[in-house]
Scaffold this active site. Structure first.
Site, PDB file in Angstrom:
ATOM      1  N   HIS A 240       0.843  -1.210   0.000  1.00  0.00           N
ATOM      2  CA  HIS A 240       0.000   0.000   0.000  1.00  0.00           C
ATOM      3  C   HIS A 240       0.878   1.260   0.000  1.00  0.00           C
ATOM      4  O   HIS A 240       0.815   2.083   0.924  1.00  0.00           O
ATOM      5  CB  HIS A 240      -0.917  -0.004   1.229  1.00  0.00           C
ATOM      6  CG  HIS A 240      -2.376   0.104   0.889  1.00  0.00           C
ATOM      7  ND1 HIS A 240      -3.066  -0.904   0.239  1.00  0.00           N
ATOM      8  CD2 HIS A 240      -3.278   1.099   1.092  1.00  0.00           C
ATOM      9  CE1 HIS A 240      -4.316  -0.542   0.078  1.00  0.00           C
ATOM     10  NE2 HIS A 240      -4.476   0.674   0.573  1.00  0.00           N
ATOM     11  N   ASN A 246      -4.328   2.763  -4.462  1.00  0.00           N
ATOM     12  CA  ASN A 246      -3.658   1.461  -4.392  1.00  0.00           C
ATOM     13  C   ASN A 246      -4.496   0.322  -4.972  1.00  0.00           C
ATOM     14  O   ASN A 246      -3.976  -0.549  -5.671  1.00  0.00           O
ATOM     15  CB  ASN A 246      -3.305   1.133  -2.939  1.00  0.00           C
ATOM     16  CG  ASN A 246      -2.330   2.113  -2.347  1.00  0.00           C
ATOM     17  OD1 ASN A 246      -1.148   2.102  -2.631  1.00  0.00           O
ATOM     18  ND2 ASN A 246      -2.845   2.999  -1.477  1.00  0.00           N
ATOM     19  N   ILE A 249      -4.653   0.270  -8.890  1.00  0.00           N
ATOM     20  CA  ILE A 249      -3.352  -0.088  -9.451  1.00  0.00           C
ATOM     21  C   ILE A 249      -3.041  -1.552  -9.168  1.00  0.00           C
ATOM     22  O   ILE A 249      -2.474  -2.253 -10.020  1.00  0.00           O
ATOM     23  CB  ILE A 249      -2.252   0.833  -8.890  1.00  0.00           C
ATOM     24  CG1 ILE A 249      -2.530   2.278  -9.323  1.00  0.00           C
ATOM     25  CG2 ILE A 249      -0.869   0.391  -9.367  1.00  0.00           C
ATOM     26  CD1 ILE A 249      -1.595   3.304  -8.696  1.00  0.00           C
ATOM     27  N   HIS A 250      -3.422  -2.035  -8.010  1.00  0.00           N
ATOM     28  CA  HIS A 250      -3.281  -3.460  -7.672  1.00  0.00           C
ATOM     29  C   HIS A 250      -3.945  -4.341  -8.723  1.00  0.00           C
ATOM     30  O   HIS A 250      -3.341  -5.306  -9.216  1.00  0.00           O
ATOM     31  CB  HIS A 250      -3.888  -3.669  -6.279  1.00  0.00           C
ATOM     32  CG  HIS A 250      -4.529  -4.977  -6.014  1.00  0.00           C
ATOM     33  ND1 HIS A 250      -3.826  -6.162  -5.915  1.00  0.00           N
ATOM     34  CD2 HIS A 250      -5.837  -5.303  -5.808  1.00  0.00           C
ATOM     35  CE1 HIS A 250      -4.661  -7.148  -5.642  1.00  0.00           C
ATOM     36  NE2 HIS A 250      -5.886  -6.658  -5.593  1.00  0.00           N
TER      37      HIS A 250
END
Length: 420
Positions: A240, A246, A249-250
């Site tokens: 993170h 986050n 994008i993860h």
């Protein structure tokens, strides 16, 4: 164990399989060489038992007579066990099955399917985060997903992705965090954090991200694509590194690996976020399978602004974790997109084309009006309501209304029933 205890163990059994592994791992992890001579010229032993866990091809460490087949670096090296479930997924050769599905779809229809799936995935990724952004943001993020895998990951690329995700940066500090972070809520009365997950310390972010990038550039290429995507994507979300952005994008990182490794058919990006949204309970369980185990061993205090300050060394918790459940879950999602989403969306578009062509034989209707007609039919179970017949579609004859309703029932009722 202390350094002298490791050294003494090696001196006692310098040729032992486990002794050499311990010796190698100690120096590999701490980047510190013990005061020991190189091992005798005996057979090499693997650092990772490749019958039990996924490993890289490896490089020989002559000093230890150990083959370094760890799938990562000391900065980032999660491991995945070779479970029966993963073996079954891999044996299905989903990459080839996706290629077969796509090969049966005409090129023009495939292009429209691909565009639809991109938007669906982009919208789902925002919904998972509890957001309802305007259509232009959904389309913008969809275009980014469509380019996944084309650019190697580095610090600049991660920062670029965050800027696109956030859009309006007035209330968000862009870039890697310079303070603690957690996922969870605040107590409504005291504003004390109630964490579900505590992120990596900001002091560790630089080395963790270097390890993540190194994994993408090297070890990832030697692992099964879906396993590698799970390691990279879930490793990122546990770290993170950003204040915000986050989660999206993860999930982008899943697309990045699958596209770069050629797992997707050309021009297609599996709607992984849509599959995750449908399995949101399982997704949270997978995330918590590790986060919940971290919480009791992370020591933290509340900061003046309601954040957390981690007080113990936790960097290794994010470098080395068991990503097996994460790989199994991602394989479930990929399998679903290939067996359900791809065929479903192409079938819907094919049936919609049939519906539109038959309507055009009856009446000259602009695209926008046709879409409104479809919306009314869907909302009313395949029938045009009296209000719609008396207002928007008052120019249709009773016979035309009946034929349109019958056409809808024949071509699209089943599709909307399944999607509803």
């Amino acid at each position: 164990m202390k350094e002298n205890e490791i050294a003494e163990l090696v001196r006692e059994k310098p040729n032992g399989l486990y002794t050499r592994r311990i010796w190698f791992l100690y120096e590999w992890l701490l980047n510190r060489q013990l005061d020991l001579p190189a091992a005798d010229k005996i057979s090499y032993v693997d650092a990772v038992d490749s019958e039990l866990q996924y490993a890289s091809s490896g490089q020989n460490s002559a000093r230890h007579r150990v083959r370094d087949n760890l799938p990562g670096t000391p900065e980032f090296c999660p491991l995945v066990f070779k479970t029966r479930r993963l073996a079954q997924f891999i044996a299905q050769d989903l990459k080839e099955r996706a290629r077969v599905v796509v090969s049966q779809v005409p090129k023009d229809l495939l292009a429209r399917t691909a565009a639809f799936l991109l938007l669906k995935d982009s919208k789902s990724s925002y919904v998972i985060e509890g957001e309802r952004p305007p259509q232009d943001r959904i389309q913008r993020w969809g275009r980014v997903i469509g380019e996944a895998g084309r650019v190697p990951l580095d610090e600049a690329e991660f920062l670029r992705l965050q800027r696109i995700v956030i859009g309006d940066e007035r209330f968000v500090k862009l870039g890697f965090r310079h303070e603690g972070g957690f996922v969870g809520e605040h107590d409504r009365e005291t504003q004390r954090p109630i964490p579900d997950h505590i992120s990596a310390r900001h002091e560790d972010i630089a080395s963790l991200m270097q390890g993540l990038i190194a994994f993408d550039q090297a070890a990832e290429n030697e692992l099964d694509p879906v396993v590698a995507a799970a390691v990279l994507a879930f490793g990122f979300v546990y770290i993170h590194p950003f204040e915000d952005g986050n989660g999206r994008i993860h999930r982008y990182l899943m697309h990045h690996v699958l596209a770069r490794r050629g797992f997707n058919p050309a021009g297609i990006h599996f709607p992984v976020s849509a599959a995750i949204l449908d399995k949101i309970g399982e997704y949270k369980e997978v995330l918590e399978s590790y986060s919940s185990r971290l919480l009791p061993i992370v020591e933290w205090e509340v900061t003046s602004n309601g954040n957390v300050n981690v007080m113990n060394a936790t960097g290794d918790f994010y470098r080395f974790f068991d990503a097996t459940p994460h790989a199994e879950f991602l394989y479930e999602c990929v399998q679903r997109t290939i067996e359900q989403d791809l065929p479903k969306e192409t079938r819907f578009l094919r049936n919609f084309d049939t519906f539109r062509a038959e309507i055009e034989k009856m009446v000259d209707m602009p695209e926008r009006t046709l879409n409104n007609l479809l919306g009314f039919l869907r909302q009313n179970g395949g029938r045009l309501s009296k209000r719609a017949r008396d207002s928007e579609f008052s120019q249709l004859t009773p016979d035309e209304v009946t034929r349109i309703e019958e056409l809808y029932q024949a071509t699209l009722t089943e599709e909307f029933t399944k999607s509803g």
